[in-house]
Design a protein around this motif. Structure first.
Motif, PDB file in Angstrom:
ATOM      1  N   LEU A   1      41.256  36.644  30.289  1.00 27.79           N
ATOM      2  CA  LEU A   1      40.047  35.875  30.586  1.00 27.79           C
ATOM      3  C   LEU A   1      39.997  35.532  32.075  1.00 27.79           C
ATOM      4  CD1 LEU A   1      37.511  34.274  29.807  1.00 27.79           C
ATOM      5  CD2 LEU A   1      38.947  32.410  29.091  1.00 27.79           C
ATOM      6  N   PHE A   2      39.010  36.099  32.747  1.00 23.46           N
ATOM      7  CA  PHE A   2      38.838  35.776  34.157  1.00 23.46           C
ATOM      8  C   PHE A   2      38.116  34.441  34.250  1.00 23.46           C
ATOM      9  CE2 PHE A   2      36.279  35.762  38.006  1.00 23.46           C
ATOM     10  CZ  PHE A   2      37.279  35.917  38.940  1.00 23.46           C
ATOM     11  N   ASP A   3      38.780  33.471  34.827  1.00 29.23           N
ATOM     12  CA  ASP A   3      38.257  32.110  34.775  1.00 29.23           C
ATOM     13  C   ASP A   3      37.495  31.737  36.034  1.00 29.23           C
ATOM     14  OD1 ASP A   3      37.898  29.368  34.541  1.00 29.23           O
ATOM     15  OD2 ASP A   3      39.656  29.142  33.299  1.00 29.23           O
ATOM     16  N   ASN A   4      38.105  31.953  37.197  1.00 28.99           N
ATOM     17  CA  ASN A   4      37.540  31.352  38.393  1.00 28.99           C
ATOM     18  C   ASN A   4      38.039  32.073  39.645  1.00 28.99           C
ATOM     19  OD1 ASN A   4      36.143  29.505  39.884  1.00 28.99           O
ATOM     20  ND2 ASN A   4      37.064  27.724  38.928  1.00 28.99           N
ATOM     21  N   LEU A   5      37.219  32.060  40.666  1.00 25.85           N
ATOM     22  CA  LEU A   5      37.668  32.547  41.983  1.00 25.85           C
ATOM     23  C   LEU A   5      36.908  31.780  43.047  1.00 25.85           C
ATOM     24  CD1 LEU A   5      38.494  36.107  43.071  1.00 25.85           C
ATOM     25  CD2 LEU A   5      37.073  34.744  44.550  1.00 25.85           C
ATOM     26  N   PHE A   6      37.621  31.273  44.044  1.00 21.57           N
ATOM     27  CA  PHE A   6      36.968  30.481  45.086  1.00 21.57           C
ATOM     28  C   PHE A   6      37.881  30.417  46.301  1.00 21.57           C
ATOM     29  CE2 PHE A   6      39.740  26.905  44.315  1.00 21.57           C
ATOM     30  CZ  PHE A   6      40.082  27.081  42.996  1.00 21.57           C
ATOM     31  N   ALA A   7      37.392  29.783  47.355  1.00 27.10           N
ATOM     32  CA  ALA A   7      38.193  29.650  48.567  1.00 27.10           C
ATOM     33  C   ALA A   7      38.388  28.178  48.894  1.00 27.10           C
ATOM     34  CB  ALA A   7      37.510  30.357  49.724  1.00 27.10           C
TER      35      ALA A   7
ATOM     36  N   ASP B   1      42.203  29.942  52.173  1.00 27.47           N
ATOM     37  CA  ASP B   1      42.947  30.431  51.013  1.00 27.47           C
ATOM     38  C   ASP B   1      41.945  30.919  49.976  1.00 27.47           C
ATOM     39  OD1 ASP B   1      45.369  29.889  52.012  1.00 27.47           O
ATOM     40  OD2 ASP B   1      45.927  28.356  50.553  1.00 27.47           O
ATOM     41  N   VAL B   2      42.239  32.052  49.362  1.00 24.21           N
ATOM     42  CA  VAL B   2      41.443  32.483  48.211  1.00 24.21           C
ATOM     43  C   VAL B   2      42.276  32.217  46.967  1.00 24.21           C
ATOM     44  CG1 VAL B   2      40.443  34.449  47.014  1.00 24.21           C
ATOM     45  CG2 VAL B   2      40.057  34.157  49.440  1.00 24.21           C
ATOM     46  N   VAL B   3      41.654  31.560  45.988  1.00 20.81           N
ATOM     47  CA  VAL B   3      42.360  31.155  44.777  1.00 20.81           C
ATOM     48  C   VAL B   3      41.658  31.788  43.590  1.00 20.81           C
ATOM     49  CG1 VAL B   3      43.164  29.190  43.439  1.00 20.81           C
ATOM     50  CG2 VAL B   3      42.825  28.942  45.887  1.00 20.81           C
TER      51      VAL B   3
ATOM     52  N   TYR C   1      38.491  42.630  37.410  1.00 23.56           N
ATOM     53  CA  TYR C   1      37.742  41.727  36.535  1.00 23.56           C
ATOM     54  C   TYR C   1      36.272  41.805  36.900  1.00 23.56           C
ATOM     55  CZ  TYR C   1      42.195  39.607  35.285  1.00 23.56           C
ATOM     56  OH  TYR C   1      43.458  39.386  34.829  1.00 23.56           O
ATOM     57  N   ARG C   2      35.423  42.039  35.907  1.00 21.80           N
ATOM     58  CA  ARG C   2      33.992  42.136  36.182  1.00 21.80           C
ATOM     59  C   ARG C   2      33.459  40.818  36.741  1.00 21.80           C
ATOM     60  NH1 ARG C   2      31.285  46.040  32.452  1.00 21.80           N
ATOM     61  NH2 ARG C   2      32.904  47.130  31.336  1.00 21.80           N
ATOM     62  N   GLY C   3      33.988  39.708  36.223  1.00 21.22           N
ATOM     63  CA  GLY C   3      33.474  38.398  36.625  1.00 21.22           C
ATOM     64  C   GLY C   3      33.711  38.085  38.089  1.00 21.22           C
ATOM     65  N   ALA C   4      34.659  38.814  38.722  1.00 19.75           N
ATOM     66  CA  ALA C   4      34.970  38.523  40.124  1.00 19.75           C
ATOM     67  C   ALA C   4      33.825  38.906  41.041  1.00 19.75           C
ATOM     68  CB  ALA C   4      36.236  39.259  40.534  1.00 19.75           C
ATOM     69  N   ASN C   5      32.939  39.780  40.571  1.00 17.27           N
ATOM     70  CA  ASN C   5      31.842  40.254  41.412  1.00 17.27           C
ATOM     71  C   ASN C   5      31.006  39.092  41.953  1.00 17.27           C
ATOM     72  OD1 ASN C   5      29.451  41.368  42.370  1.00 17.27           O
ATOM     73  ND2 ASN C   5      29.590  43.120  41.008  1.00 17.27           N
ATOM     74  N   TRP C   6      30.461  38.304  41.098  1.00 12.89           N
ATOM     75  CA  TRP C   6      29.606  37.194  41.547  1.00 12.89           C
ATOM     76  C   TRP C   6      30.403  36.095  42.219  1.00 12.89           C
ATOM     77  CZ3 TRP C   6      24.926  35.531  38.090  1.00 12.89           C
ATOM     78  CH2 TRP C   6      24.011  36.607  38.033  1.00 12.89           C
ATOM     79  N   MET C   7      31.612  35.857  41.704  1.00 10.39           N
ATOM     80  CA  MET C   7      32.432  34.797  42.283  1.00 10.39           C
ATOM     81  C   MET C   7      32.755  35.127  43.746  1.00 10.39           C
ATOM     82  SD  MET C   7      33.426  32.440  39.905  1.00 10.39           S
ATOM     83  CE  MET C   7      33.518  32.228  38.146  1.00 10.39           C
ATOM     84  N   GLU C   8      33.013  36.402  44.014  1.00 14.38           N
ATOM     85  CA  GLU C   8      33.305  36.803  45.396  1.00 14.38           C
ATOM     86  C   GLU C   8      32.051  36.749  46.252  1.00 14.38           C
ATOM     87  OE1 GLU C   8      35.311  40.545  44.996  1.00 14.38           O
ATOM     88  OE2 GLU C   8      37.220  39.580  44.557  1.00 14.38           O
TER      89      GLU C   8
ATOM     90  N   ILE D   1      33.890  34.842  53.844  1.00 16.06           N
ATOM     91  CA  ILE D   1      35.065  35.702  53.691  1.00 16.06           C
ATOM     92  C   ILE D   1      34.611  37.077  53.224  1.00 16.06           C
ATOM     93  CG2 ILE D   1      37.188  36.059  52.384  1.00 16.06           C
ATOM     94  CD1 ILE D   1      37.350  32.963  52.206  1.00 16.06           C
ATOM     95  N   GLU D   2      34.978  38.097  53.986  1.00 15.62           N
ATOM     96  CA  GLU D   2      34.600  39.469  53.621  1.00 15.62           C
ATOM     97  C   GLU D   2      35.591  39.992  52.586  1.00 15.62           C
ATOM     98  OE1 GLU D   2      32.058  41.310  54.621  1.00 15.62           O
ATOM     99  OE2 GLU D   2      31.239  39.956  56.156  1.00 15.62           O
ATOM    100  N   PHE D   3      35.089  40.445  51.455  1.00 11.20           N
ATOM    101  CA  PHE D   3      35.957  41.016  50.427  1.00 11.20           C
ATOM    102  C   PHE D   3      35.910  42.528  50.534  1.00 11.20           C
ATOM    103  CE2 PHE D   3      35.319  36.778  48.886  1.00 11.20           C
ATOM    104  CZ  PHE D   3      36.558  36.450  48.374  1.00 11.20           C
ATOM    105  N   GLU D   4      37.057  43.112  50.935  1.00 12.59           N
ATOM    106  CA  GLU D   4      37.094  44.564  51.125  1.00 12.59           C
ATOM    107  C   GLU D   4      37.071  45.261  49.768  1.00 12.59           C
ATOM    108  OE1 GLU D   4      40.760  44.382  53.013  1.00 12.59           O
ATOM    109  OE2 GLU D   4      39.928  43.781  54.945  1.00 12.59           O
TER     110      GLU D   4
END
Lengths: 316, 393
Positions: free
Chosen positions: A66-72, A81-83, A117-124, A133-136
């Protein structure tokens, strides 16, 4: 939420998880780990960020599905920091991965885990929108996901000041966040290298409008520009009265700290600030006196008119 | 001619500034035109200012692109300028249908950082209120989802219950939507006299009326035809997107923070978790109704457990969280809500990240809409329960 980490029988403990990831990714990948308030955080070296996320998902013993969260998080001078927070529905474990962005504050970059994780798309996209923050490897960070498309600056960075406070000082009593322990107002002075905000944009627009249709600028007694004063005013409090009392306190503090060698520099800065603020307050008081005098004259003139034609007024 | 080969012959625009090339494809009577359909930002099926751009191939949706951010109010930035007591009034606004549950997460996070002991009675009251809030929220979606499919009656029925419950909660908290009843260390004031009796009466009444909803909506042939097999979401995809709440439970996974990571006193009572089978729109609605019943069961258990005692503890004059970071996840009505609270030891949070359920759930909408027909698109949009304020924050 204390028993989270050892709820189901086959779940790995934090130590075992760390050992497993060190084994799979190499010793250099895991920089550190901490368990606080029942939350297990692993610090990952940035080169191994993508691989770490992939391992966490695919390793059968970990199975963080379960992909929960991604933020800085803004780490001041050290950068960002990216968490990311992951959760396993099969073992019931939760894992926080944390990495330091490369590129410092100027050009922070981080590998994207949107393939894992598909959910990381919008979170990033959100993280880019808020922190720049540029996500390569991300399929497309633009357009800005939450703010308007032509928004300037990165709003959640600490050097981006809350616009509403910059444009207009908070009326009445300051909020606790803006007062120090003794109830004095903490002045926020913008620093060099601050991200431009919409306020700067407004200034540019105003500048252009002024060029388009020039008007003679009103000049004060000292020859200072009224608009400059207005711009300076957002650093100070809302009225001259409050300003002086705050200044006196600042001066007292500066005197008290004078003996302290370390405080010398700060004291000098405070005195500079105090001097300019005092000048501004003086100017403003003069302007107000001028305005009052003018108003009084007008009122007197009105009274004369009324006295000349009392009948009309009575009829009305 | 198969649809696939027809679709393959459609090319995006090649001229500068041209999004797509409008071209008649197919042959004879089956000729269709490629088309972009923009739903929203002010469309009744979206519960707020939410826009979705559909690339249409005739009646079929080829791809969908949600456009969000119309309601972004910068809560995360505002929270950094307010102290922990003021944040309560701020966070109960992002999801306006679950104000109490939103506050709860922040209160728990701050208490965890400060290592605060919350009195038992306060914890039971929090559970009671959170469950009533959940019932309120779900009743709203019961009404609105049926409305989107063309049935107006359930909306009136749902609001009848909502009014009763809101009156009761207003008596305790003073608010109808934004309760601001939580505070660090407990709740603001004790429950008014007669609250528990009214609660008990309302659970009985609501449970009786749930039977009506089942007959009226779930048993309805039209409803079944419109929702069964529509917008099915596999479990692994849902998890990868971070979808939670009734939308995840409909895929057959009984994942619920109240059971898997119990907070407050949920560990001491029995929390029923309804699950679906296929993960389609019908199952999502089935889970929504099931969650209302589960909440009523929990309320009954709470009423058995709740005892006298203090409802809050005395706070220091200055509420300061020590340096550190914590993550609190609670089961909000629409899914799992997470608060990452990082403090530098000051009076305001250094970073407060909200993980809102709607944000993650809405991300799955393009996946669900691929290949469905336009009328089904409305059913899909309505069945992924979301509140726009909760997406945009």
């Amino acid at each position: 939420m204390s028993g989270v980490l050892a709820r189901r029988d086959r779940a790995l403990t934090p130590e075992e998880t760390e050992e497993l990831l060190r084994d799979r990714l190499g010793e250099a990948a895991v920089v550190g780990s901490v368990v606080e308030y029942g939350v297990f955080t692993l610090r990952i070296a940035q080169e191994h960020w993508l691989e770490a996320a992939r391992r966490c998902r695919d390793e059968p013993l970990l199975a963080y599905d379960l992909f929960d969260n991604l933020f800085a998080v803004d780490m001041r001078e050290e950068g960002f920091d990216v968490v990311t927070v992951l959760y396993s529905t099969s073992t019931g474990n939760r894992l926080v991965l944390r990495t330091r962005c490369a590129g410092g504050r100027e050009a922070p970059t981080c590998p994207s885990i949107s393939d894992v994780y598909r959910g990381a798309n919008w979170m990033e996209r959100e993280t880019w929108d808020m922190f720049g923050i540029e996500f390569e490897g991300h399929p497309g960070l633009a357009p800005r996901i939450l703010t308007v498309e032509n928004f300037e600056g990165w709003p959640l960075r600490k050097d981006f000041h809350l616009v509403s406070r910059g444009v207009k000082p908070w009326p009445g009593v300051k909020e606790p966040a803006e007062l120090d322990e003794d109830g004095n107002v903490i002045e926020r002075v913008p620093r060099i290298g601050d991200a431009p905000g919409p306020y700067e944009l407004d200034k540019v627009i105003a500048e252009q409008a002024k060029l388009a249709n020039p008007v003679p600028e009103p000049v004060t007694a000292e020859g200072g520009n009224v608009e400059e004063l207005a711009q300076d005013a957002d650093l100070a409090s809302d009225s001259g009265q409050v300003l002086t009392s705050a200044d006196e306190q600042a001066a007292e503090e500066a005197e008290a700290q004078a003996s302290d060698v370390a405080a010398d520099v700060a004291g000098a800065q405070a005195q500079d600030l105090e001097q300019t603020a005092k000048d501004k307050a003086e100017q403003r008081r003069r302007e107000q006196a001028e305005a009052r005098r003018r108003k009084a004259e007008e009122r007197a003139a009105d009274a004369d008119d009324a006295g000349a034609a009392p009948d009309q007024e009575g009829n009305a | 001619m198969s649809e696939l080969s027809t679709r393959e012959r459609i090319h995006p625009g090649t001229a500068p500034g041209e999004d797509y090339h409008l071209e008649i494809v197919g042959e004879g009577d089956f000729a269709t035109a490629d088309m972009t359909l923009s739903i929203g930002p002010a469309h009744p099926a979206t519960h707020g200012v939410f826009r979705i751009v559909l690339e249409m191939d005739g009646e079929r949706v080829r791809s969908a692109r949600p456009v969000i951010g119309y309601m972004h109010r910068g809560f995360e930035k505002l929270a950094e300028y307010r102290d922990y007591r003021q944040i309560m009034a701020l966070v109960n606004r992002h999801d306006w249908l679950s104000g109490f549950s939103n506050e709860l997460g922040v209160a728990l996070a701050v208490e965890q950082l400060m290592e605060f002991e919350v009195p038992d009675r306060a914890q039971w009251i929090r559970m009671l209120m959170a469950e009533w809030n959940r019932v309120l929220n779900h009743l709203m979606f019961v009404g609105s989802f049926a409305l989107e499919l063309g049935a107006i009656t359930p909306m009136f029925y749902a609001f009848r219950e909502r009014e009763d419950i809101q009156h009761m909660m207003e008596a305790a908290t003073g608010g109808r939507l934004h309760f601001t009843y939580n505070q660090v260390g407990g709740v603001k004031i004790d429950l008014p006299k007669g609250f528990l009796r009214t609660s008990a009466e309302l659970t009985t009444i609501t449970r009786k009326r749930l039977v009506d909803y089942r007959d009226l909506i779930l048993g309805n042939e039209i409803f079944q035809a419109r929702t069964k097999g529509v917008g099915a979401l596999p479990t692994d995809v849902a998890l990868s997107f971070g979808v939670t709440g009734p939308t995840l439970q409909a895929t057959g996974l009984p994942e619920d923070s109240r059971v898997t990571e119990p907070y407050l006193k949920y560990g001491e009572i029995d929390v029923p978790v309804p699950v679906g089978e296929n993960g389609d729109a019908f199952d999502r609605f089935f889970c929504l109704l099931g969650r209302i019943e589960a909440s009523l069961d929990i309320i009954d258990q709470v009423l058995d457990h709740i005892g006298p005692g203090p409802v809050n503890s005395k706070l220091p004059k200055m509420v300061k969280a020590p340096e550190g970071a914590t993550y609190v996840r609670t089961e909000n009505p629409l899914g799992q809500l997470g608060y990452w609270l990082e403090s530098d030891g000051g009076r305001t949070p250094w970073r407060l990240k909200m993980r809102t359920p709607s944000f993650s759930n809405v991300q799955a909408i393009p996946y669900l809409l691929e290949g469905v027909l336009v009328p089904d698109a409305v059913a899909v949009l309505g069945s992924v329960f979301f509140v726009v304020g909760d997406i945009d924050r």
